[in-house]
Design an enzyme around this catalytic site. Structure first.
Site, PDB file in Angstrom:
ATOM      1  N   SER A   1      -6.433  -9.667   9.162  1.00 37.83           N
ATOM      2  CA  SER A   1      -7.695 -10.415   9.164  1.00 37.83           C
ATOM      3  C   SER A   1      -7.834 -11.283   7.922  1.00 37.83           C
ATOM      4  O   SER A   1      -8.729 -12.112   7.844  1.00 37.83           O
ATOM      5  CB  SER A   1      -8.865  -9.431   9.217  1.00 37.83           C
ATOM      6  OG  SER A   1      -8.876  -8.636   8.030  1.00 37.83           O
TER       7      SER A   1
ATOM      8  N   CYS B   1       4.273  17.779 -11.363  1.00 34.74           N
ATOM      9  CA  CYS B   1       5.607  17.664 -11.974  1.00 34.74           C
ATOM     10  C   CYS B   1       6.362  16.407 -11.555  1.00 34.74           C
ATOM     11  O   CYS B   1       7.405  16.097 -12.123  1.00 34.74           O
ATOM     12  CB  CYS B   1       6.448  18.905 -11.675  1.00 34.74           C
ATOM     13  SG  CYS B   1       7.053  19.014  -9.971  1.00 34.74           S
TER      14      CYS B   1
ATOM     15  N   HIS C   1       0.813  -1.221   0.000  1.00 33.33           N
ATOM     16  CA  HIS C   1       0.000   0.000   0.000  1.00 33.33           C
ATOM     17  C   HIS C   1       0.843   1.266   0.000  1.00 33.33           C
ATOM     18  O   HIS C   1       0.325   2.350   0.256  1.00 33.33           O
ATOM     19  CB  HIS C   1      -0.965  -0.007   1.185  1.00 33.33           C
ATOM     20  CG  HIS C   1      -2.014  -1.074   1.086  1.00 33.33           C
ATOM     21  ND1 HIS C   1      -2.812  -1.439   2.121  1.00 33.33           N
ATOM     22  CD2 HIS C   1      -2.386  -1.859   0.053  1.00 33.33           C
ATOM     23  CE1 HIS C   1      -3.638  -2.395   1.745  1.00 33.33           C
ATOM     24  NE2 HIS C   1      -3.386  -2.672   0.483  1.00 33.33           N
TER      25      HIS C   1
ATOM     26  N   ASN D   1      -2.441 -14.278  14.408  1.00 35.69           N
ATOM     27  CA  ASN D   1      -3.391 -13.172  14.473  1.00 35.69           C
ATOM     28  C   ASN D   1      -4.191 -13.284  15.759  1.00 35.69           C
ATOM     29  O   ASN D   1      -4.492 -14.383  16.210  1.00 35.69           O
ATOM     30  CB  ASN D   1      -4.328 -13.192  13.256  1.00 35.69           C
ATOM     31  CG  ASN D   1      -4.968 -11.848  13.013  1.00 35.69           C
ATOM     32  OD1 ASN D   1      -4.294 -10.828  12.978  1.00 35.69           O
ATOM     33  ND2 ASN D   1      -6.274 -11.835  12.868  1.00 35.69           N
TER      34      ASN D   1
ATOM     35  N   CYS E   1       6.503  23.762  -8.553  1.00 35.65           N
ATOM     36  CA  CYS E   1       5.480  24.147  -9.531  1.00 35.65           C
ATOM     37  C   CYS E   1       4.135  24.522  -8.909  1.00 35.65           C
ATOM     38  O   CYS E   1       3.228  24.940  -9.616  1.00 35.65           O
ATOM     39  CB  CYS E   1       5.275  23.015 -10.543  1.00 35.65           C
ATOM     40  SG  CYS E   1       4.350  21.617  -9.880  1.00 35.65           S
TER      41      CYS E   1
END
Length: 165
Positions: free
Chosen positions: A117, A56, A45, A139, A78
């Site tokens: 999950s 730019c 991600h 987990n 810019c």
């Protein structure tokens, strides 16, 4: 900005230095794996530590963004809007990063999946590329893939990895 690597981040970095971990594939955008010393991190991600001007393409670090003092930071070259190099809702993942993740998963002797999950796709679907028989799932809560795990540990990652010597 004040987040620090935990026992899991440090243990994975140590295992990588020992040649026992080939890559860390993460959905996190915080850079904590790198802070802990991991060198081969695939950020599905993206990362808040990389930012770029949408006009730019100039790159900016997180420090520039934090010190910009505006809601939407602007490029000093810019005037364009600066966007963090993170995948936002409904944006696609980086194809090269996905391909690299598939490569490492499909060639892994042992696959450790932790702190997820396994409900968010496409990342959750990467497990389907694992062909081995040493799937470790760590987990706190149950996941849809618990039945596929060869070793299931229902605890926090930090708690589990703090016990690794």
């Amino acid at each position: 900005p004040n987040a620090k690597p935990n026992a899991a981040h440090r243990a994975l970095a140590k295992l990588e230095q020992q040649g026992k971990v080939r890559a860390v594939i993460t959905q996190n955008i915080d850079g904590l794996h790198q802070m802990a010393g991991s060198r081969h991190v695939l950020e599905l991600h993206g990362s808040v530590h990389r930012n770029y001007c949408q006009k730019c393409g100039k790159g900016f670090d997180a420090e520039y963004i934090l010190k910009s003092g505006t809601e939407i930071p602007l490029c000093d070259a810019c005037g364009g809007k600066i966007k963090p190099d993170v995948v936002l809702y409904e944006e696609g993942l980086n194809q090269q990063t996905l391909e690299d993740a598939v490569f490492y998963i499909s060639h892994a002797d042992v696959l450790i999946i932790g702190g997820t999950s396994l409900a968010v796709y496409p990342a959750a679907g990467l497990i389907d590329y694992y062909r081995g028989n040493k799937l470790v799932l760590i987990n706190k809560s149950t996941t849809p893939m618990d039945g596929r795990a060869d070793l299931l540990i229902q605890a926090g990652l930090g708690e589990v990895f703090s016990q690794i010597r």
